[in-house]
Design a protein around this motif. Structure first.
Motif, mmCIF file in Angstrom:
data_model
loop_
_atom_site.group_PDB
_atom_site.id
_atom_site.type_symbol
_atom_site.label_atom_id
_atom_site.label_comp_id
_atom_site.label_asym_id
_atom_site.label_seq_id
_atom_site.Cartn_x
_atom_site.Cartn_y
_atom_site.Cartn_z
ATOM 1 N N GLU A 123 0.837 -1.212 0.000
ATOM 2 C CA GLU A 123 0.000 0.000 0.000
ATOM 3 C C GLU A 123 0.869 1.259 0.000
ATOM 4 O O GLU A 123 0.485 2.275 -0.575
ATOM 5 N N ARG A 126 1.832 1.927 -3.502
ATOM 6 C CA ARG A 126 0.716 2.580 -4.204
ATOM 7 C C ARG A 126 0.750 4.096 -3.980
ATOM 8 O O ARG A 126 0.558 4.873 -4.914
ATOM 9 N N LYS A 145 -7.715 9.155 -0.546
ATOM 10 C CA LYS A 145 -9.054 9.255 -1.139
ATOM 11 C C LYS A 145 -9.003 8.919 -2.629
ATOM 12 O O LYS A 145 -9.830 8.165 -3.132
ATOM 13 N N ALA A 146 -8.016 9.473 -3.329
ATOM 14 C CA ALA A 146 -7.881 9.213 -4.767
ATOM 15 C C ALA A 146 -7.627 7.744 -5.064
ATOM 16 O O ALA A 146 -8.057 7.227 -6.099
ATOM 17 N N LEU A 147 -6.954 7.064 -4.146
ATOM 18 C CA LEU A 147 -6.621 5.652 -4.342
ATOM 19 C C LEU A 147 -7.649 4.711 -3.725
ATOM 20 O O LEU A 147 -7.497 3.496 -3.801
ATOM 21 N N GLY A 148 -8.663 5.270 -3.084
ATOM 22 C CA GLY A 148 -9.674 4.442 -2.439
ATOM 23 C C GLY A 148 -9.144 3.751 -1.194
ATOM 24 O O GLY A 148 -9.611 2.677 -0.833
ATOM 25 N N MET A 149 -8.174 4.386 -0.538
ATOM 26 C CA MET A 149 -7.574 3.821 0.665
ATOM 27 C C MET A 149 -8.187 4.478 1.896
ATOM 28 O O MET A 149 -8.664 5.606 1.844
ATOM 29 N N ASP A 150 -8.092 3.778 2.997
ATOM 30 C CA ASP A 150 -8.501 4.311 4.282
ATOM 31 C C ASP A 150 -7.520 5.407 4.691
ATOM 32 O O ASP A 150 -6.301 5.203 4.631
ATOM 33 N N HIS A 151 -8.044 6.572 5.108
ATOM 34 C CA HIS A 151 -7.191 7.694 5.481
ATOM 35 C C HIS A 151 -6.239 7.335 6.626
ATOM 36 O O HIS A 151 -5.034 7.597 6.564
#
Length: 181
Positions: A123, A126, A145-151
């Protein structure tokens, strides 16, 4: 249009570069960084570690591995930190002399950086890839947010990326790809 080309190479390659038609004669500026002497390399190593006494074995190892290339000196030092030969304890830098002789340093800057990337969390890679595409520092939350990851998950990756000298934070706290990565 102006094209900037930066070439890092050993001095032995200079004659080959000069034979490339219309290359050198069109260069506006030329910078040649000569190979550091053993003494200059040792001085650079000592300047990078805030210790009263840097072990001779450590300096010798870096001098041998870097072969006078200042960029490689920097990467070797980062590798020694990553391998815990050089480490921080209680706010002070320390050296594990027993590890100096046995630690393996990859033969090229590319190999050192590749090893550092291979050891980083997926991650985190990424995040680095997204930063590389952007080409400028960005807030970790925006990247997540752009990668759809948890902040929170993205923020948790930052210390590991910084420890591995793959990412850093700019003065505004935004994440950036470390220049050598």
């Amino acid at each position: 249009k102006l094209l900037h080309v930066v070439i890092f190479a050993q001095m032995e390659l200079l004659s080959r570069v000069r034979r490339i038609k219309n290359f050198i004669d069109r260069a506006a500026l030329k910078y040649i960084v000569n190979q550091l002497s053993e003494e200059e390399t040792a001085e650079l190593v000592r300047s990078m570690i805030p210790l009263d006494h840097v072990p001779v074995e450590l300096v010798s190892k870096v001098v041998r591995e870097a072969d006078g290339n200042p960029l490689f000196v920097e990467e070797v030092m980062k590798a020694l930190v990553e391998e815990q030969v050089i480490y921080r304890e209680g706010g002070a830098w320390r050296v594990r002399p027993e590890k100096i002789a046995t630690v393996e340093i990859p033969a090229t800057v590319e190999a050192i950086i590749t090893r550092r990337l291979e050891r980083a969390p997926a991650e985190g890679i990424r995040l680095l890839e997204a930063l590389a595409v952007l080409g400028h520092p960005e807030e970790a939350g925006t990247l997540a947010k752009a990668l759809g990851m948890d902040h929170a998950g993205a923020l948790a990756l930052l210390p590991e990326l910084e420890k591995r000298a793959l990412a850093l934070r700019d003065p505004a706290g935004r994440l950036a790809v470390a220049h050598s990565a």
